[in-house]
Design a protein around this motif. Sequence first.
Motif, PDB file in Angstrom:
ATOM      1  N   TYR A   1     -28.544  24.378 -61.353  1.00  0.00           N
ATOM      2  CA  TYR A   1     -28.673  23.147 -60.912  1.00  0.00           C
ATOM      3  C   TYR A   1     -27.046  22.458 -61.306  1.00  0.00           C
TER       4      TYR A   1
ATOM      5  N   GLU B   1     -26.136  16.445 -61.650  1.00  0.00           N
ATOM      6  CA  GLU B   1     -26.930  15.420 -61.128  1.00  0.00           C
ATOM      7  C   GLU B   1     -28.455  16.179 -61.135  1.00  0.00           C
ATOM      8  N   GLY B   2     -28.748  17.285 -60.819  1.00  0.00           N
ATOM      9  CA  GLY B   2     -29.997  17.995 -60.948  1.00  0.00           C
ATOM     10  C   GLY B   2     -30.661  18.085 -62.216  1.00  0.00           C
TER      11      GLY B   2
ATOM     12  N   LYS C   1     -30.046  15.903 -64.838  1.00  0.00           N
ATOM     13  CA  LYS C   1     -30.416  14.585 -64.883  1.00  0.00           C
ATOM     14  C   LYS C   1     -31.499  14.096 -64.184  1.00  0.00           C
ATOM     15  N   SER C   2     -31.582  14.422 -62.813  1.00  0.00           N
ATOM     16  CA  SER C   2     -32.605  14.262 -62.126  1.00  0.00           C
ATOM     17  C   SER C   2     -34.100  14.698 -62.631  1.00  0.00           C
TER      18      SER C   2
ATOM     19  N   ASP D   1     -34.938  12.935 -65.906  1.00  0.00           N
ATOM     20  CA  ASP D   1     -35.608  11.450 -65.445  1.00  0.00           C
ATOM     21  C   ASP D   1     -36.989  11.720 -65.132  1.00  0.00           C
ATOM     22  N   PHE D   2     -37.255  12.760 -64.271  1.00  0.00           N
ATOM     23  CA  PHE D   2     -38.517  13.007 -63.764  1.00  0.00           C
ATOM     24  C   PHE D   2     -39.393  13.326 -64.762  1.00  0.00           C
TER      25      PHE D   2
ATOM     26  N   ASP E   1     -40.315   9.937 -66.937  1.00  0.00           N
ATOM     27  CA  ASP E   1     -40.627   8.477 -66.424  1.00  0.00           C
ATOM     28  C   ASP E   1     -41.992   8.075 -66.563  1.00  0.00           C
TER      29      ASP E   1
ATOM     30  N   GLN F   1     -32.570  18.102 -53.166  1.00  0.00           N
ATOM     31  CA  GLN F   1     -32.605  16.867 -53.291  1.00  0.00           C
ATOM     32  C   GLN F   1     -32.244  16.369 -54.569  1.00  0.00           C
ATOM     33  N   SER F   2     -31.329  15.266 -54.584  1.00  0.00           N
ATOM     34  CA  SER F   2     -31.073  14.793 -55.826  1.00  0.00           C
ATOM     35  C   SER F   2     -30.405  15.779 -56.869  1.00  0.00           C
TER      36      SER F   2
END
Length: 159
Positions: A37, A40-41, A43-44, A47-48, A51, A147-148
């Motif tokens: 990844y 950005e991946g 971090k995404s 974050d997921f 959450d 995606q993201s």
Amino acid sequence: MERKNAPWKIRPAYREEWQDAMALAWKTFLKFEADDYTAEGIKSFQDFITDNSLYRMFLAGGYEMVVAMDGSVMVGMITVRSGGHISLLFVDEKYHRKGVGRSLMQYLCNYLLTETGVSRVTVNASPYGVAFYHKLGFRDTGLEMQQSGIRFTPMEFLM
């Protein structure tokens, strides 16, 4: 259905096990998947799993989790959203290729079929997980996407 004489037990997760499960997911992601990844991946993904709305959905029963326990140690976890979409499946490195992931999947599929009537399971498989899902009988429903910053192959399993 668990493997005969397996040292682990598969069961629904308890509320207080959420943090341990997300820590297992993060540790395993960093070890086996992060290299596939972008920043950005990564971090995404972080974050997921951190959450608070995801945690609230778990507490409300809209995001279910099943764990594999070896005594008091969590060695695997799987989560599913309503409708039978697997969102996380991680197994501790020491338990890879021993049947933990398969046991988690069998338990989840049995639960979905008998308790909710769901007969189709979907997943957005990471590059690392694609071969595992193929071994279990999942088939690709599309090409690899991103995606993201998260790379995945959409897949399904019909029970």
